[in-house]
Design an enzyme around this catalytic site. Structure first.
Site, PDB file in Angstrom:
ATOM      1  N   ARG A  28      22.347  88.156 -45.158  1.00 41.60           N
ATOM      2  CA  ARG A  28      23.812  88.076 -45.303  1.00 41.60           C
ATOM      3  C   ARG A  28      24.286  86.615 -45.217  1.00 41.60           C
ATOM      4  O   ARG A  28      24.659  86.017 -46.212  1.00 41.60           O
ATOM      5  CB  ARG A  28      24.483  88.947 -44.232  1.00 41.60           C
ATOM      6  CG  ARG A  28      25.940  89.263 -44.500  1.00 41.60           C
ATOM      7  CD  ARG A  28      26.906  88.147 -44.124  1.00 41.60           C
ATOM      8  NE  ARG A  28      26.812  87.760 -42.707  1.00 41.60           N
ATOM      9  CZ  ARG A  28      27.442  86.702 -42.199  1.00 41.60           C
ATOM     10  NH1 ARG A  28      28.180  85.923 -42.953  1.00 41.60           N
ATOM     11  NH2 ARG A  28      27.300  86.394 -40.924  1.00 41.60           N
ATOM     12  N   CYS A 253      28.834  79.672 -44.197  1.00 41.58           N
ATOM     13  CA  CYS A 253      30.048  80.375 -44.604  1.00 41.58           C
ATOM     14  C   CYS A 253      30.659  79.673 -45.812  1.00 41.58           C
ATOM     15  O   CYS A 253      30.976  78.489 -45.741  1.00 41.58           O
ATOM     16  CB  CYS A 253      31.057  80.400 -43.449  1.00 41.58           C
ATOM     17  SG  CYS A 253      32.660  81.088 -43.908  1.00 41.58           S
TER      18      CYS A 253
HETATM   19  P1  HMG Z   1      42.571  89.721 -50.609  1.00 38.99           P
HETATM   20  O1  HMG Z   1      42.469  89.043 -51.936  1.00 38.99           O
HETATM   21  O2  HMG Z   1      43.676  89.305 -49.680  1.00 38.99           O
HETATM   22  O3  HMG Z   1      42.583  91.307 -50.794  1.00 38.99           O
HETATM   23  O4  HMG Z   1      41.177  89.521 -49.895  1.00 38.99           O
HETATM   24  P2  HMG Z   1      43.812  92.318 -50.857  1.00 38.99           P
HETATM   25  O5  HMG Z   1      43.877  93.057 -49.558  1.00 38.99           O
HETATM   26  O6  HMG Z   1      45.059  91.599 -51.332  1.00 38.99           O
HETATM   27  O7  HMG Z   1      43.359  93.315 -52.003  1.00 38.99           O
HETATM   28  C1  HMG Z   1      43.218  92.860 -53.353  1.00 38.99           C
HETATM   29  C2  HMG Z   1      42.288  93.793 -54.099  1.00 38.99           C
HETATM   30  O8  HMG Z   1      40.989  93.684 -53.536  1.00 38.99           O
HETATM   31  C3  HMG Z   1      42.674  95.266 -54.008  1.00 38.99           C
HETATM   32  O9  HMG Z   1      42.272  95.872 -55.232  1.00 38.99           O
HETATM   33  C4  HMG Z   1      41.798  95.800 -52.901  1.00 38.99           C
HETATM   34  O10 HMG Z   1      41.498  97.174 -53.021  1.00 38.99           O
HETATM   35  C5  HMG Z   1      40.523  94.988 -53.118  1.00 38.99           C
HETATM   36  P3  HMG Z   1      43.353  96.235 -56.359  1.00 38.99           P
HETATM   37  O11 HMG Z   1      44.334  97.172 -55.671  1.00 38.99           O
HETATM   38  O12 HMG Z   1      43.969  94.945 -56.748  1.00 38.99           O
HETATM   39  O13 HMG Z   1      42.506  96.860 -57.425  1.00 38.99           O
HETATM   40  N1  HMG Z   1      39.773  94.848 -51.877  1.00 38.99           N
HETATM   41  C6  HMG Z   1      38.447  95.032 -51.761  1.00 38.99           C
HETATM   42  N2  HMG Z   1      37.503  95.350 -52.671  1.00 38.99           N
HETATM   43  C7  HMG Z   1      36.251  95.481 -52.217  1.00 38.99           C
HETATM   44  N3  HMG Z   1      35.898  95.300 -50.916  1.00 38.99           N
HETATM   45  C8  HMG Z   1      36.810  94.974 -49.998  1.00 38.99           C
HETATM   46  C9  HMG Z   1      38.151  94.817 -50.418  1.00 38.99           C
HETATM   47  N4  HMG Z   1      39.278  94.493 -49.751  1.00 38.99           N
HETATM   48  C10 HMG Z   1      40.262  94.518 -50.659  1.00 38.99           C
HETATM   49  N5  HMG Z   1      36.440  94.812 -48.721  1.00 38.99           N
HETATM   50  C11 HMG Z   1      39.475  90.049 -48.321  1.00 38.99           C
HETATM   51  C12 HMG Z   1      40.953  89.933 -48.552  1.00 38.99           C
HETATM   52  C13 HMG Z   1      39.274  90.259 -46.828  1.00 38.99           C
HETATM   53  C14 HMG Z   1      38.951  91.249 -49.085  1.00 38.99           C
HETATM   54  C15 HMG Z   1      38.780  88.770 -48.821  1.00 38.99           C
HETATM   55  O14 HMG Z   1      39.402  87.665 -48.232  1.00 38.99           O
HETATM   56  C16 HMG Z   1      37.304  88.733 -48.478  1.00 38.99           C
HETATM   57  O15 HMG Z   1      36.533  89.496 -49.006  1.00 38.99           O
HETATM   58  N6  HMG Z   1      36.896  87.789 -47.587  1.00 38.99           N
HETATM   59  C17 HMG Z   1      35.538  87.716 -47.105  1.00 38.99           C
HETATM   60  C18 HMG Z   1      35.087  86.283 -47.060  1.00 38.99           C
HETATM   61  C19 HMG Z   1      33.678  86.221 -46.550  1.00 38.99           C
HETATM   62  O16 HMG Z   1      32.874  87.107 -46.763  1.00 38.99           O
HETATM   63  N7  HMG Z   1      33.336  85.108 -45.860  1.00 38.99           N
HETATM   64  C20 HMG Z   1      32.033  84.901 -45.351  1.00 38.99           C
HETATM   65  C21 HMG Z   1      31.691  85.767 -44.179  1.00 38.99           C
HETATM   66  S1  HMG Z   1      32.350  85.118 -42.647  1.00 38.99           S
HETATM   67  C22 HMG Z   1      31.118  84.031 -42.102  1.00 38.99           C
HETATM   68  O17 HMG Z   1      30.216  83.691 -42.807  1.00 38.99           O
HETATM   69  C23 HMG Z   1      31.149  83.575 -40.661  1.00 38.99           C
HETATM   70  C24 HMG Z   1      30.095  84.269 -39.777  1.00 38.99           C
HETATM   71  O18 HMG Z   1      28.791  84.017 -40.254  1.00 38.99           O
HETATM   72  C25 HMG Z   1      30.214  83.809 -38.332  1.00 38.99           C
HETATM   73  C26 HMG Z   1      30.191  82.289 -38.158  1.00 38.99           C
HETATM   74  O19 HMG Z   1      29.344  81.591 -38.757  1.00 38.99           O
HETATM   75  O20 HMG Z   1      31.008  81.831 -37.351  1.00 38.99           O
HETATM   76  C27 HMG Z   1      30.303  85.795 -39.769  1.00 38.99           C
HETATM   77 MG    MG Z   2      27.647  82.235 -39.841  1.00 33.86          MG
END
Ligand code: HMG
Ligand code: MG
Length: 313
Positions: A28, A253
């Site tokens: 991941r 990230c």
């Molecule tokens: P958004 O654009 O604000 O979504 O994204 P929305 O709520 O406005 O929805 C827009 C459309 O997306 C809608 O569809 C939703 O249904 C769809 P429409 O009605 O237009 O057809 N939608 C989705 N589709 C599939 N899966 C979903 C989903 N949610 C909404 N889950 C969102 C908001 C949270 C989805 C977006 O910002 C996102 O996916 N962010 C994730 C970013 C990410 O993965 N970052 C990396 C992981 S964090 C990390 O690495 C840190 C960590 O390792 C710890 C550390 O290192 O500290 C964990």
């Molecule tokens: Mg991380």
């Protein structure tokens, strides 16, 4: 899984655990930040290698929006096709209820929630303020727990934010406490872009372990500036018993500039072996998995131990 602390071996050694639970995030956190879109079949082979090396907690993907992180777009199919193995827990991230719907439909039983300790990272990463994210996490946690899912909760940028700079420890601990109140089994404090220092890690570990207990706290360290192992040692010396790592040291990230480089699983394992701390994981097996990432997928492997092991062959 973690053991009793070791006594009487001098400064630093006194609170070190006898065993550590190593939480693998390579499929991941590693693959989400690679330019290459790794095909599903290859991801499954990677996970099989990690299981063969003895890892029992493996974060395999994320039910995030495929436009935001295209590398995780196949999480649904991946989770459906994971090889069932006794004692192995496969984890995936869910950022919201839509992610939870997908995770439950795929049969995921171990999920990670996301929250950031800075407003700017929260908006860049999940497109919401911290409060709105936590309100969503409350709804997600209630439904997930009702479905029998085990949860962990990430607090990102817990030791410094690439956009805002210093992050107060009290804010991080408050978020951790909120997670635990939701019924999360463990909180993972994330040094998302490797900004911490060892004293900061010690302070955070001391306060978090005192407040919540070792079983409920993990440290999720990135090696962005080459301090990952130093931070792992600092955490261990405060009694931390769960550490996250990524095979080969791949990853980061995508919404935190410079986040590249999770602490490498093989580097951490070597350190743990030298400290006499057990994990049940085969170091050579992890090196073999990294070699496979390098040979089959052409990924660059930043792990220092991996480079040593290759030079020695
Ligand atoms: P958004 O654009 O604000 O979504 O994204 P929305 O709520 O406005 O929805 C827009 C459309 O997306 C809608 O569809 C939703 O249904 C769809 P429409 O009605 O237009 O057809 N939608 C989705 N589709 C599939 N899966 C979903 C989903 N949610 C909404 N889950 C969102 C908001 C949270 C989805 C977006 O910002 C996102 O996916 N962010 C994730 C970013 C990410 O993965 N970052 C990396 C992981 S964090 C990390 O690495 C840190 C960590 O390792 C710890 C550390 O290192 O500290 C964990
Ligand atoms: Mg991380």
């Amino acid at each position: 899984m973690s053991g009793a602390v070791r006594q009487g071996e001098g400064t630093g050694a006194a609170r070190r655990p006898r065993t550590v639970r190593l939480f693998e995030v390579g499929p991941r956190d590693g693959l989400q930040n690679e330019a290459l879109l790794v095909p599903l079949e290859q991801k499954l082979r990677f996970v099989e290698r990690l299981v063969a090396a003895g890892l029992t907690d493996i974060e395999v993907g994320a039910f995030v929006h495929p436009r935001w992180v295209p590398q995780m777009a196949d999480a649904d199919e991946l989770v459906r096709r994971l090889p069932a193995r006794d004692g192995v827990r496969y984890w995936a991230l869910v950022p919201n209820e839509r992610g939870l719907d997908r995770a439950l439909a795929a049969g995921a039983m171990h999920l990670g929630l996301l929250a950031s300790a800075s407003e700017t990272h929260s908006r860049k990463n999940i497109n919401r303020s911290i409060d709105v994210v936590q309100a969503e996490n409350r709804r997600v946690a209630a439904r997930a727990l009702a479905a029998g899912v085990t949860l962990r909760g990430y607090v990102s940028v817990a030791f410094g934010c690439p956009y805002e700079g210093d992050v107060p420890l009290d804010r991080v601990l408050r978020l951790a406490e909120e997670y635990l109140e939701l019924g999360v089994a463990q909180v993972a404090l994330g040094d998302t872009t490797g900004m911490a220092g060892p004293d900061q890690i010690r302070r955070a570990a001391r306060r978090a372990l005192d407040a919540f207990g070792a079983e409920r706290v993990a440290f999720h360290l990135h090696d962005t500036r080459g301090t990952g192992l130093v931070h792992a040692l600092a955490a261990l010396e405060e009694g931390v018993t769960t550490l996250d790592a990524s095979t080969g040291g791949i990853g980061g990230c995508p919404y935190a500039p410079g986040a590249a480089g999770n602490l490498a699983t093989e580097d951490l394992l070597y350190l743990l072996e030298r400290l006499g701390i057990g994990t049940g994981i085969d170091l050579d097996g992890i090196v073999a998995a990294s070699q496979w990432l390098c040979d089959e997928l052409g990924l660059a492997i930043p792990s220092r131990y991996f480079r040593f092991a290759m030079a020695d062959r």
